[in-house]
Scaffold this motif. Structure first.
Motif, PDB file in Angstrom:
ATOM      1  N   PHE A  14      -9.363   2.762   6.118  1.00  0.00           N
ATOM      2  CA  PHE A  14      -9.277   2.753   7.574  1.00  0.00           C
ATOM      3  C   PHE A  14      -9.876   1.424   8.053  1.00  0.00           C
ATOM      4  O   PHE A  14     -11.032   1.131   7.745  1.00  0.00           O
ATOM      5  CB  PHE A  14     -10.085   3.912   8.183  1.00  0.00           C
ATOM      6  N   ILE A  15      -9.094   0.640   8.806  1.00  0.00           N
ATOM      7  CA  ILE A  15      -9.559  -0.668   9.285  1.00  0.00           C
ATOM      8  C   ILE A  15      -9.661  -0.642  10.808  1.00  0.00           C
ATOM      9  O   ILE A  15      -8.686  -0.321  11.494  1.00  0.00           O
ATOM     10  CB  ILE A  15      -8.605  -1.780   8.812  1.00  0.00           C
ATOM     11  N   VAL A  39       2.665   1.733  14.557  1.00  0.00           N
ATOM     12  CA  VAL A  39       2.627   1.245  13.181  1.00  0.00           C
ATOM     13  C   VAL A  39       4.042   1.325  12.591  1.00  0.00           C
ATOM     14  O   VAL A  39       4.605   2.421  12.494  1.00  0.00           O
ATOM     15  CB  VAL A  39       1.636   2.091  12.352  1.00  0.00           C
ATOM     16  N   PRO A  40       4.648   0.181  12.223  1.00  0.00           N
ATOM     17  CA  PRO A  40       6.052   0.175  11.754  1.00  0.00           C
ATOM     18  C   PRO A  40       6.192   0.448  10.262  1.00  0.00           C
ATOM     19  O   PRO A  40       7.083  -0.095   9.620  1.00  0.00           O
ATOM     20  CB  PRO A  40       6.506  -1.248  12.106  1.00  0.00           C
ATOM     21  N   HIS A  41       5.318   1.277   9.713  1.00  0.00           N
ATOM     22  CA  HIS A  41       5.325   1.580   8.284  1.00  0.00           C
ATOM     23  C   HIS A  41       5.368   3.092   8.075  1.00  0.00           C
ATOM     24  O   HIS A  41       4.882   3.842   8.919  1.00  0.00           O
ATOM     25  CB  HIS A  41       4.074   1.021   7.613  1.00  0.00           C
ATOM     26  N   THR A  42       5.924   3.517   6.926  1.00  0.00           N
ATOM     27  CA  THR A  42       6.046   4.952   6.666  1.00  0.00           C
ATOM     28  C   THR A  42       4.993   5.461   5.677  1.00  0.00           C
ATOM     29  O   THR A  42       5.035   6.625   5.266  1.00  0.00           O
ATOM     30  CB  THR A  42       7.460   5.298   6.141  1.00  0.00           C
ATOM     31  N   THR A  43       4.076   4.586   5.288  1.00  0.00           N
ATOM     32  CA  THR A  43       2.972   5.013   4.416  1.00  0.00           C
ATOM     33  C   THR A  43       1.633   4.572   5.011  1.00  0.00           C
ATOM     34  O   THR A  43       0.677   4.270   4.283  1.00  0.00           O
ATOM     35  CB  THR A  43       3.133   4.448   2.981  1.00  0.00           C
ATOM     36  N   ALA A  44       1.572   4.527   6.344  1.00  0.00           N
ATOM     37  CA  ALA A  44       0.339   4.191   7.060  1.00  0.00           C
ATOM     38  C   ALA A  44       0.391   4.929   8.392  1.00  0.00           C
ATOM     39  O   ALA A  44       1.396   5.568   8.718  1.00  0.00           O
ATOM     40  CB  ALA A  44       0.231   2.682   7.268  1.00  0.00           C
ATOM     41  N   GLY A  45      -0.673   4.863   9.161  1.00  0.00           N
ATOM     42  CA  GLY A  45      -0.708   5.526  10.458  1.00  0.00           C
ATOM     43  C   GLY A  45      -1.736   4.871  11.352  1.00  0.00           C
ATOM     44  O   GLY A  45      -2.338   3.851  10.983  1.00  0.00           O
ATOM     45  N   ILE A  90      -1.086  12.018  10.257  1.00  0.00           N
ATOM     46  CA  ILE A  90      -1.898  11.200  11.170  1.00  0.00           C
ATOM     47  C   ILE A  90      -1.054  10.651  12.317  1.00  0.00           C
ATOM     48  O   ILE A  90      -1.510  10.587  13.457  1.00  0.00           O
ATOM     49  CB  ILE A  90      -2.606  10.063  10.391  1.00  0.00           C
ATOM     50  N   GLY A  91       0.173  10.272  12.043  1.00  0.00           N
ATOM     51  CA  GLY A  91       1.094   9.806  13.078  1.00  0.00           C
ATOM     52  C   GLY A  91       1.150   8.302  13.218  1.00  0.00           C
ATOM     53  O   GLY A  91       0.172   7.612  12.934  1.00  0.00           O
ATOM     54  N   PRO A  92       2.319   7.791  13.702  1.00  0.00           N
ATOM     55  CA  PRO A  92       2.534   6.349  13.769  1.00  0.00           C
ATOM     56  C   PRO A  92       2.225   5.721  15.123  1.00  0.00           C
ATOM     57  O   PRO A  92       2.236   4.501  15.239  1.00  0.00           O
ATOM     58  CB  PRO A  92       4.040   6.236  13.504  1.00  0.00           C
ATOM     59  N   ALA A 114      -4.706   3.105   9.653  1.00  0.00           N
ATOM     60  CA  ALA A 114      -4.944   3.993   8.515  1.00  0.00           C
ATOM     61  C   ALA A 114      -3.980   3.642   7.384  1.00  0.00           C
ATOM     62  O   ALA A 114      -2.790   3.984   7.434  1.00  0.00           O
ATOM     63  CB  ALA A 114      -4.773   5.446   8.944  1.00  0.00           C
ATOM     64  N   GLU A 115      -4.485   2.949   6.382  1.00  0.00           N
ATOM     65  CA  GLU A 115      -3.680   2.584   5.206  1.00  0.00           C
ATOM     66  C   GLU A 115      -3.690   3.727   4.206  1.00  0.00           C
ATOM     67  O   GLU A 115      -4.759   4.265   3.879  1.00  0.00           O
ATOM     68  CB  GLU A 115      -4.283   1.331   4.567  1.00  0.00           C
ATOM     69  N   PHE A 116      -2.494   4.119   3.733  1.00  0.00           N
ATOM     70  CA  PHE A 116      -2.406   5.185   2.737  1.00  0.00           C
ATOM     71  C   PHE A 116      -1.685   4.732   1.457  1.00  0.00           C
ATOM     72  O   PHE A 116      -1.469   5.536   0.560  1.00  0.00           O
ATOM     73  CB  PHE A 116      -1.675   6.405   3.321  1.00  0.00           C
ATOM     74  N   ASP A 117      -1.264   3.466   1.397  1.00  0.00           N
ATOM     75  CA  ASP A 117      -0.576   2.982   0.199  1.00  0.00           C
ATOM     76  C   ASP A 117      -0.801   1.487  -0.003  1.00  0.00           C
ATOM     77  O   ASP A 117       0.127   0.719  -0.262  1.00  0.00           O
ATOM     78  CB  ASP A 117       0.928   3.297   0.290  1.00  0.00           C
ATOM     79  N   GLY A 118      -2.052   1.060   0.144  1.00  0.00           N
ATOM     80  CA  GLY A 118      -2.403  -0.346  -0.011  1.00  0.00           C
ATOM     81  C   GLY A 118      -2.723  -0.664  -1.455  1.00  0.00           C
ATOM     82  O   GLY A 118      -2.537   0.181  -2.343  1.00  0.00           O
TER      83      GLY A 118
END
Lengths: 132, 132, 132
Positions: A14-15, A39-45, A90-92, A114-118
């Motif tokens: 989480f940043i 957030v334009p990503h599908t593995t973050a929120g 968490i939601g985008p 919220a990074e979930f695939d870094g």
């Protein structure tokens, strides 16, 4: 819209981007309205939580990883179905109120990418909407 | 923005604030647009669910507490990491459409302040955004 | 606001409504702002996730069903407390940025109506808010 760059260094992280969002609001000259953070990503929120004790976001991440483990009986072959699931939980997108040019947040609140695939280079998109 | 006061009486409690939000919309004179509802706390959230049978919100709360128990292997020393986690799962902000001065909700929908670390005196912030 | 019709055919199903939302934006003539997407049901939600590999949304749904099973110790007598709980976890509303008349989404993102108690005839409400 404004595009923020976020560099993550862990798989789950989480940043705090509160200051970057506040700077966007100032650059866009929004005095009164809402700011939409996307957030334009599908593995973050995007989420909001306590920014005083870093153990809080550690516990939130850790609990999510207990509920949605990295390895499990998933079909998707890329090995990151946990990340996609957390992204939907968490939601985008989030909206935060702005008054007198300032983000309106509670005493303990910070805005977190919220990074979930870094680790990855990520973006966060910010749009200001005036209330009149 | 308008500030609503919410008094909770349990550790976990969903309080229907639909009428208070509708009153804000009227006081602000919004005819057509969206209302952004924001909870300035890190151990509470805002959600929408069925307002007909109180067993529904009981089951939602109870299921969240089964997934994220009060006591567990948390680092944060204040004993409310469960509350912080539920806050991120449910989320701190929601937008609802307004037309002809009325909140647009489905037949069974009510707007709930979701307390996860009560009893406490809480706030809910409300901002109206016109669509033109 | 615009009203979209969504027909679901399974109890749990994610239906890609990105093109329908884009069409609403065009019909409303929004060039620059946000679009607020709202689900008027208490046993469904709205989310964004990967639209390339259908295994992703399968895994997201399946993981939610593992966490919140259909049958369990629920009080609500209608047998769909799992659906109500998932609705609050995923959430009923999302905002997406619009620029030059186009939804701004990441490369892999699609907007999904999340059915948790189908099959049913459902609606999705769409409101456009200009940024100036």
């Amino acid at each position: 819209m404004k595009i923020l760059s976020v560099r993550t260094t862990e798989r789950n992280q989480f940043i705090d981007i509160t200051n970057q969002i506040q700077r966007c609001v100032e650059e866009e000259g929004l005095q009164d309205g809402i700011v939409c953070i996307f957030v334009p990503h599908t593995t973050a929120g995007i989420t909001i939580n306590e920014d005083a004790d870093p153990d809080v976001t550690y516990d939130v991440q850790n609990t999510l990883s207990r509920l949605v483990p990295h390895h499990g009986s998933y079909r998707h072959a890329e090995g990151n179905s946990d990340s996609h699931t957390k992204s939907s939980i968490i939601g985008p997108s989030l909206s935060v109120i702005v008054e007198n040019g300032r983000l309106q947040l509670g005493t303990w609140q910070g805005i977190y990418f919220a990074e979930f695939d870094g680790p990855r280079s990520r973006q966060c998109w910010v749009k200001t909407i005036p209330s009149r």
